[in-house]
Each structure stands twice: as structure tokens, then as C-alpha cells.
Write an enzyme that holds these catalytic residues in place. Structure first.
Site, short mmCIF file in Angstrom:
data_model
loop_
_atom_site.label_atom_id
_atom_site.label_comp_id
_atom_site.label_asym_id
_atom_site.label_seq_id
_atom_site.Cartn_x
_atom_site.Cartn_y
_atom_site.Cartn_z
N GLU A 58 0.74 -1.29 0.03
CA GLU A 58 0.12 -0.14 -0.06
C GLU A 58 0.84 1.46 -0.09
O GLU A 58 0.90 2.14 1.10
CB GLU A 58 -1.00 0.02 1.22
CG GLU A 58 -2.17 -1.09 1.15
CD GLU A 58 -3.10 -0.91 2.15
OE1 GLU A 58 -2.93 0.29 3.08
OE2 GLU A 58 -3.98 -1.67 2.29
N GLU A 65 -5.41 -8.48 0.86
CA GLU A 65 -5.86 -8.20 2.21
C GLU A 65 -7.18 -8.04 2.01
O GLU A 65 -7.70 -7.16 1.34
CB GLU A 65 -4.92 -7.19 2.87
CG GLU A 65 -3.98 -7.19 3.58
CD GLU A 65 -3.30 -5.90 4.16
OE1 GLU A 65 -4.11 -5.02 4.61
OE2 GLU A 65 -2.06 -5.76 4.31
C1 NOJ Z 1 -3.79 -2.51 5.64
C2 NOJ Z 1 -2.46 -2.49 6.01
O1 NOJ Z 1 -1.51 -3.44 4.96
C3 NOJ Z 1 -2.18 -3.29 7.28
O2 NOJ Z 1 -1.16 -3.13 7.84
C4 NOJ Z 1 -3.33 -3.03 8.15
O3 NOJ Z 1 -3.30 -3.72 9.37
C5 NOJ Z 1 -4.65 -3.23 7.52
N1 NOJ Z 1 -4.80 -2.55 6.51
C6 NOJ Z 1 -5.66 -2.97 8.32
O4 NOJ Z 1 -5.88 -1.34 8.64
#
Ligand code: NOJ
Length: 452
Positions: A174, A364
Site C-alpha cells: 500500500e 488483504e
Molecule cells: C492495510 C495494512 O496493510 C495493514 O497493515 C493493516 O493492518 C490493515 N490495512 C488494516 O488496517
């Protein structure tokens, strides 16, 4: 143990080649922040005096994955997943970011990878999940042009160390998240603010994602290379012209800023959004457009929520504000994020329709809820519903022809949620932070049954 029926779909509906995994990241799980020669990361520093993090949470122990990785990988296996996504802490490998290699750090990830392979879990390695070595931040971090040199060396070391065993690589996690929160809004490490930091950080991260891909391609035989993007459906609050334009600006920032240069389209510069022209300028003067492009084997899509946006002329540059889900009285997670699986479906379709994306992996997706541990059981039905709805949305996109090959649930166990500390619990496994006791939540058992 509890069995919840999967009334609508099962893993079989996705076909036998579809792969299922669970994801974690180094800073959020490992702990052992100053053990075995590890250098400091920006998150070790950012959490140090506690003022910027809810509950003054620290990373020192986190979930102690550094010492408990064998048991935790057994949990991954027991829940029925076949892929395991984790990240490498740059400061464990290179304590000051550039200089001497820390053998103990290299060996730790060998142990994790070997254990995965022994259990039949396929490792997916993320090279950068937000924990920059502090020494590099002291020199400007992602705002410094030399970050690309430093990152390339780190990637080269990882490829040479693990490339014979690891075939699946994710370059950045991200980039919109860490450049915005860390270098524009100051909410995440290293806590910097303003366009003077944001714009160079964007450009260097966009270069790093492509350059990292090229290095892995060169050094790892038969590598399967991707990078991840946070994606949200951006919905205009009304169909007034000004709200439509505001939503377009947010869409450019949240969804298009990094994927378009990666696909070879350059930065998404739009007449209504002049400030990004500065990036285009970098682009032209440095003749780097082609260096921002890399032929990724897959795009990692990370989805949590949609955003609703309306025009607001008081907000500098973006002239837009989010109309929060709670204000709109929509169902939300413990993060206040709207639960909207249809929006997940639309997001997948949008990324696919770009053209040039060969394969999508959901790297994710998941939700935090206020879990209650009662008599050793966590009956987290809300999380089960969340997964159920989102998997259906993904199946719909897949059936309509999107080449979507796998899905990673976020996350294996409750862990450090950045500036939110340990309060939001995203895990399929509950962690008692005092004793480190792990308890599989009902959503974990739900996954086990789903994957059977
Ligand atoms: C995106 C991130 O990559 C991760 O580290 C985070 O815990 C999750 N979203 C949830 O916010």
C-alpha cells in the site's frame, strides 16, 4: 469447537486452483525489536514516547511472532490455509538500512520460510510493509532520492538470500497508505507532513515498486511478482457537479496514483487536479516514465471499505471531505469503516477493467470487531458475516471473467494496528497480550470448515 454452516458458498465454488492464504506483517507481529542485532525502524521510534499511538502501544513484544513463529504457522496450517504472506523487516536485515548485513536477521527469515515449506505452506514475501530503518529516515527516508538505491540493495540481498526457496514476491504494501499517512498527514511514522514531503515520497515509492520488480525478475528464477494497492470505491455524496468532481479527485489519489504508473500509464494527471502536475514534471525532467513501469505478474488488491465524498472548499488542494459511514448510518466495523461487499465487487471489476492487469490476488481483506472472550470462546459472528459477504462478492467478479487467483484474509491474529495500537482486533485468532495465549475465534473455525 464450533461449526457454522456455509449456507451459500464453499471454497470449492472458486475452483481447485484458487489459492487461500492469511497475511501478517513484520512490525505488527514480530516484537523482538532490539533482539539479535535488529536496527531501529521508524515505527520503533514513532511508538517510543507513546503520544501518537492509542493506548501508548509499543512494538517491543507485539505478538512475539519472532519467538513463536513455529506455533503460529501451525495455526495457519490448522485453519486450512495454503499460502502465508509475511513481510521482511528491513532493519533486521540491514540494521542501519544500507551498511552491514545482519546474519541473524537473514537466518530468522530462513527459519520462517523453511518452516512454511515443511508444513506445505507457500510463502508470499512482502519486501516493504512500512517499517523503514530509522537510520534511513534520519537521511530523509522516502523523501530522499537515494532511497531508491538503498531499497534496491535491500531487495537484492533478500532475492539472493531467499530466491531459491521463495517464488512469490510483493514489492510494496500500500504505497498510498504509507506516503499519505506518514509523509502528508503525519499520522503514521515518520510523522511528516505537507506536500514538500508527500510529492517526493510518492515519486520515490512509485520508482521503488517498479525497480524492485525488475531486481526480483533478474535474480529469482520463475518468480511470480506483484505489488499491492489499497483500493476503495469512491462514491460521490450527490450527483451535483461539484461532488462528482470532488469524488474524482479522491479517486485519483486513493486508487489511481500508484497503479497507473506501474501499468505504464504515467501519473494520473487531471485538469481538475493540478497539483499532481508536479509529479508529471519530475516525470518529464528525469525521463523516468518508463522506469515507473513494470510488467507485474499480479496486482495485489487490498479492500476494506468504500468512501463517500463531497465537495468542501475549506480543505486545501483536495477540496473534498469524507462523509463518514457513521453519519450516513451505515453498518460499520470497529474501525468505523463501512461494511459494503458490493463495493468490493465493483472495486475488483474496476481494477480488472484497466487492461494490462494479468492476474489479481486479494492480498488483504478483513475486519476488526469488538470481540468478547467468554469461557474461552469468541463468537465473532459479525466477522463471519463480513467474510461470507465479501467472498460472495469476489465469486461474482470471478464468475464474470476477472482473472482472480487467490485471497488472503487479514489477519492471522490480533496485532498492532499502527496508530490505533492494539485496540482494534482483526485476527482470526485472539491474542491475550499479557500472556500471549492464542485462542482461535469462531471465524477461524469458520475458515477451517470453509476450506475443508
Ligand atoms: C492495510 C495494512 O496493510 C495493514 O497493515 C493493516 O493492518 C490493515 N490495512 C488494516 O488496517
Amino acid at each position: 469447537m464450533l461449526s457454522i454452516p456455509h449456507d451459500i458458498i464453499t471454497a470449492k465454488d472458486f475452483g481447485k486452483n484458487f489459492k487461500w492464504g492469511v497475511a501478517i506483517a513484520a512490525a505488527q507481529n514480530e516484537g523482538a525489536t532490539d533482539v539479535d542485532g535488529k536496527g531501529k525502524s521508524i515505527w520503533d521510534s514513532f511508538t517510543k514516547n507513546g503520544s501518537k499511538i492509542k493506548g501508548a502501544a509499543k512494538l517491543t513484544t507485539a505478538c512475539d511472532f519472532y519467538h513463536r513463529y513455529k506455533d503460529d504457522l501451525l495455526l495457519v496450517k490448522a485453519l486450512g490455509f495454503s499460502l502465508f504472506r509475511f513481510s521482511i523487516s528491513w532493519a533486521r536485515i540491514l540494521p542501519d538500512g544500507t551498511g552491514k548485513i545482519n546474519k541473524e536477521g537473514i537466518n530468522f527469515y530462513h527459519r520462517v520460510i523453511d518452516e512454511c515449506l515443511k508444513l506445505g505452506l507457500i510463502p508470499y514475501v512482502t519486501l516493504y510493509h512500512w517499517d523503514l530503518p530509522q537510520e534511513l529516515e534520519n537521511k530523509g527516508g522516502w523523501t530522499n532520492y537515494f532511497i531508491n538505491k538503498w531499497f534496491s540493495r535491500f531487495v537484492t540481498i533478500c532475492a539472493e538470500a531467499y530466491g531459491s526457496k521463495v517464488k512469490h514476491w510483493i514489492i510494496l504494501n500500500e504505497p498510498f497508505g504509507f506516503t499519505t499517512l506518514g509523509y502528508m498527514l503525519g499520522k503514521h511514522a515518520p510523522g511528516k507532513k505537507g506536500l514538500g514531503n508527500f510529492l517526493p515520497a510518492i515519486h520515490h515509492a512509485a520508482l521503488a515498486q517498479a525497480e524492485g520488480g525488475r531486481i526480483i525478475r533478474r535474480l529469482v528464477e520463475q518468480a511470480h511478482i506483484g505489488t499491492t494497492f489499497s483500493c476503495s470505491q469512491v462514491i460521490p455524496y450527490s450527483d451535483k457537479k461539484e461532488d462528482l468532481a470532488a469524488a474524482n479527485r479522491i479517486d485519483i489519489l486513493m486508487n489511481r496514483l500508484f497503479i497507473e504508473p506501474a501499468l505504464g500509464k504515467g501519473y494520473p494527471v487531471d485538469d481538475s487536479f493540478k497539483f499532481l502536475e508536479k509529479l508529471q514534471l519530475h516525470n518529464k525532467t528525469w525521463k523516468y516514465t518508463e522506469r515507473l513501469h513494470f510488467d507485474f505478474d499480479f496486482i495485489g488488491l487490498q479492500y476494506y471499505f468504500p468512501v463517500v465524498v463531497k465537495h468542501n472548499s475549506y480543505i486545501p488542494i483536495i477540496q473534498a471531505t469524507e462523509v463518514k459511514a457513521t453519519v450516513r448510518k451505515m453498518p460499520v466495523t470497529a474501525m468505523g469503516w463501512e461494511i459494503n461487499a458490493d463495493s468490493f465487487y465493483r472495486t475488483i471489476k474496476k481494477i480488472w477493467l484497466y487492461g494490462g492487469v494479468k492476474e489479481i490476488l486479494i492480498t488483504e481483506n478483513g475486519a476488526a470487531f469488538k470481540d468478547e472472550l467468554k469461557n474461552g470462546i469468541i463468537d465473532d459472528r459479525a466477522r463471519i458475516n463480513y467474510f461470507n459477504q465479501h467472498l460472495q462478492a469476489m465469486l461474482k467478479a470471478k464468475k464474470e471473467g476477472v482473472n482472480i487467483k487467490g485471497y488472503f484474509a487479514w489477519t492471522l491474529m490480533d496485532n498492532f494496528e499502527w496508530s490505533e495500537g492494539y485496540h482494534p482486533r482483526f485476527g482470526l485468532v485472539h491474542v491475550d497480550l499479557k500472556t500471549q495465549l492464542r485462542t482461535i475465534k469462531n471465524s477461524g473455525y469458520w475458515w477451517r470448515d470453509f476450506l475443508q
